[in-house]
Scaffold this motif. Structure first.
Motif, PDB file in Angstrom:
ATOM      1  N   ARG A  61      12.724  -4.130   0.654  1.00 12.41           N
ATOM      2  CA  ARG A  61      11.631  -5.103   0.788  1.00 12.41           C
ATOM      3  C   ARG A  61      11.396  -5.864  -0.519  1.00 12.41           C
ATOM      4  NH1 ARG A  61       6.572  -2.023   3.135  1.00 12.41           N
ATOM      5  NH2 ARG A  61       5.832  -4.185   3.488  1.00 12.41           N
ATOM      6  N   LEU A  62      12.356  -5.765  -1.433  1.00 13.70           N
ATOM      7  CA  LEU A  62      12.223  -6.453  -2.720  1.00 13.70           C
ATOM      8  C   LEU A  62      11.974  -7.940  -2.498  1.00 13.70           C
ATOM      9  CD1 LEU A  62      12.429  -6.176  -5.825  1.00 13.70           C
ATOM     10  CD2 LEU A  62      14.867  -6.646  -5.608  1.00 13.70           C
ATOM     11  N   GLY A  63      10.928  -8.462  -3.130  1.00 14.51           N
ATOM     12  CA  GLY A  63      10.546  -9.850  -2.946  1.00 14.51           C
ATOM     13  C   GLY A  63       9.311 -10.014  -2.091  1.00 14.51           C
ATOM     14  N   GLU A  64       8.990  -8.998  -1.254  1.00 13.44           N
ATOM     15  CA  GLU A  64       7.748  -9.028  -0.488  1.00 13.44           C
ATOM     16  C   GLU A  64       6.589  -8.621  -1.400  1.00 13.44           C
ATOM     17  OE1 GLU A  64       7.794  -6.827   3.162  1.00 13.44           O
ATOM     18  OE2 GLU A  64       9.926  -7.221   3.512  1.00 13.44           O
ATOM     19  N   PRO A  65       5.419  -9.212  -1.233  1.00 10.57           N
ATOM     20  CA  PRO A  65       4.302  -8.878  -2.130  1.00 10.57           C
ATOM     21  C   PRO A  65       3.630  -7.550  -1.833  1.00 10.57           C
ATOM     22  CG  PRO A  65       3.623 -10.548  -0.544  1.00 10.57           C
ATOM     23  CD  PRO A  65       5.100 -10.350  -0.344  1.00 10.57           C
ATOM     24  N   LEU A  66       3.585  -7.132  -0.560  1.00  7.14           N
ATOM     25  CA  LEU A  66       2.746  -5.992  -0.201  1.00  7.14           C
ATOM     26  C   LEU A  66       3.172  -4.672  -0.851  1.00  7.14           C
ATOM     27  CD1 LEU A  66       0.185  -5.399   1.287  1.00  7.14           C
ATOM     28  CD2 LEU A  66       1.526  -4.893   3.338  1.00  7.14           C
ATOM     29  N   PRO A  67       4.469  -4.315  -0.891  1.00 11.39           N
ATOM     30  CA  PRO A  67       4.812  -3.044  -1.548  1.00 11.39           C
ATOM     31  C   PRO A  67       4.357  -2.978  -3.008  1.00 11.39           C
ATOM     32  CG  PRO A  67       6.668  -3.844  -0.257  1.00 11.39           C
ATOM     33  CD  PRO A  67       5.657  -4.950  -0.283  1.00 11.39           C
ATOM     34  N   GLU A  68       4.479  -4.081  -3.729  1.00 10.41           N
ATOM     35  CA  GLU A  68       4.055  -4.114  -5.124  1.00 10.41           C
ATOM     36  C   GLU A  68       2.537  -3.931  -5.231  1.00 10.41           C
ATOM     37  OE1 GLU A  68       4.087  -5.085  -9.354  1.00 10.41           O
ATOM     38  OE2 GLU A  68       5.826  -4.818  -8.059  1.00 10.41           O
ATOM     39  N   VAL A  69       1.790  -4.597  -4.354  1.00  4.20           N
ATOM     40  CA  VAL A  69       0.330  -4.518  -4.404  1.00  4.20           C
ATOM     41  C   VAL A  69      -0.145  -3.135  -3.980  1.00  4.20           C
ATOM     42  CG1 VAL A  69      -1.794  -5.451  -3.414  1.00  4.20           C
ATOM     43  CG2 VAL A  69       0.059  -7.003  -4.059  1.00  4.20           C
ATOM     44  N   LEU A  70       0.429  -2.591  -2.917  1.00  2.00           N
ATOM     45  CA  LEU A  70       0.041  -1.250  -2.474  1.00  2.00           C
ATOM     46  C   LEU A  70       0.365  -0.221  -3.555  1.00  2.00           C
ATOM     47  CD1 LEU A  70       0.501   0.256   1.047  1.00  2.00           C
ATOM     48  CD2 LEU A  70       1.016   1.620  -0.962  1.00  2.00           C
ATOM     49  N   HIS A  71       1.513  -0.354  -4.161  1.00  2.65           N
ATOM     50  CA  HIS A  71       1.922   0.540  -5.244  1.00  2.65           C
ATOM     51  C   HIS A  71       0.910   0.479  -6.387  1.00  2.65           C
ATOM     52  CE1 HIS A  71       4.730   2.603  -7.962  1.00  2.65           C
ATOM     53  NE2 HIS A  71       4.584   1.617  -8.831  1.00  2.65           N
ATOM     54  N   ALA A  72       0.484  -0.719  -6.761  1.00  4.01           N
ATOM     55  CA  ALA A  72      -0.485  -0.873  -7.842  1.00  4.01           C
ATOM     56  C   ALA A  72      -1.818  -0.246  -7.475  1.00  4.01           C
ATOM     57  CB  ALA A  72      -0.657  -2.352  -8.177  1.00  4.01           C
TER      58      ALA A  72
END
Length: 358
Positions: A61-72
């Motif tokens: 899912r690299l490039g999608e915003p949600l995994p990064e935001v959920l991770h943060a």
């Protein structure tokens, strides 16, 4: 240590930031520090404990915003319950939660800083303490809240050394115009040398560049290998006459340069980005100002001593050197005056994995 959510630590293939986080974590533990790792997937590091945000890394899912935001968001909640001295964040979204945190947050800027990325860190202001991965990168935005500059590193023992080289040149990187693969092909052909090309080519823009610029250049003496990783990549780096690295942008730090040199393979490159900080012209490679100079440099590279290439990496780009640099940053932001240790203080205890939180 807050790693990105995309690949496990250390990564099995692609994942330069994750590889750096894993090496830094292990080196800090070896130097006597208690390190808690927040990441996705398995823990392959020597961190004292790991807190997972995802059971599986989110690379697909690299490039999608949600995994990064959920991770943060998950990392922020975990950090509320931890007794730590410093948070070292390697993510993009995570530093948004640093303002008001009771302990300092150190952020390594892994990418370019022109345009919106630089504006992002300006808005964060003094809520984070930034670390550049090269002086070149830092010079792109000298007004940011810099706490230091620390080059990336690798474990020399993980790479083979080979003094005797084969008579072909190598390109390794991503299939994008800014890496200059088309220029590498043209230089090798002009020099009358075979070239092997290894590059990640999975995203639409990468495939479009391959179709327009690389595919028409393939043929006798120009061999496309696709993406190579792991031991195969290391063997190719060790065998090549040189690594061709005709950068077309101000890259903050090209890991492939130190990967080649540690194998005893000199780098033929252009004077862009961090290149002058990494390659010693005439000693560990040949640095040129114009692509037209590359064919002649390919011929001259035989004068470079492979041992000097490897020694340069061992002397300047080992994880212990990187860890010492970050120790100095941590102490600076904490206001400490105690000198940073320069030798390992203890061996690592057993790993401890915690329950996933997302």
């Amino acid at each position: 240590m807050v790693a990105p959510p995309w690949f496990e630590l250390p990564p099995r293939g692609y994942g330069g930031i994750e590889a750096m986080c894993a090496d830094l974590t292990d080196a800090l533990v070896e130097r006597g520090h208690d390190v808690t790792l927040i990441a996705a997937g398995r823990n392959g590091t020597r961190a004292h404990r790991m807190l997972r945000t995802y059971d599986l890394p989110q690379g697909p899912r690299l490039g999608e915003p949600l995994p990064e935001v959920l991770h943060a968001a998950a990392a922020g909640r975990l950090l509320d319950d931890l007794d730590v001295d410093v948070v070292h964040d390697h993510t993009l979204a995570g530093p948004l939660l640093a303002r008001g945190r009771r302990v300092p947050t150190v952020v390594t800027t892994h990418g370019p800083l022109d345009g919106e990325p630089g504006d992002y860190y300006r808005h964060l202001g003094d809520s984070v303490h930034l670390v550049a991965i090269s002086q070149s990168q830092r010079a792109q935005a000298p007004d940011l809240n810099w706490a230091g500059t620390v080059h990336n590193a690798l474990r020399a023992a993980d790479f083979p050394y080979r003094r005797d080289k084969e008579d072909w040149v190598f390109f390794l990187g991503r299939c994008t115009p800014d890496k200059g693969m088309h220029l590498a092909i043209d230089a090798a052909v002009a020099a009358g040398r075979e070239i092997k090309l290894a590059a990640k080519c999975s995203e639409p823009a990468e495939r479009a560049y391959f179709d327009s610029e690389i595919k028409p250049r393939l043929g006798p003496g120009v061999e496309w290998l696709g993406e190579v990783t792991g031991e195969r990549k290391k063997r190719l780096l060790a065998r090549a006459r040189c690594l061709l690295f005709p950068l077309q942008w101000e890259e903050p730090f090209g890991m492939v340069m130190i990967e080649a040199m540690v194998c005893g393979t000199p780098v033929v490159t252009l004077r862009r980005g961090s290149v002058p900080e990494v390659v010693v012209d005439g000693v560990t490679g040949l640095v040129r100002d114009d692509a037209a100079e590359l064919p002649d440099a390919i011929e001259q590279v035989a004068s470079i001593d492979p041992r000097a290439c490897r020694d340069h990496v061992i002397d300047h780009f080992q994880p212990q050197t990187m860890a010492a640099g970050y120790e100095a940053v941590y102490r600076q932001v904490l206001g400490a005056t105690t000198p940073a240790p320069t030798t390992p203080l203890s061996s690592a205890p057993a790993r401890q994995d915690m329950r996933p939180v997302a």
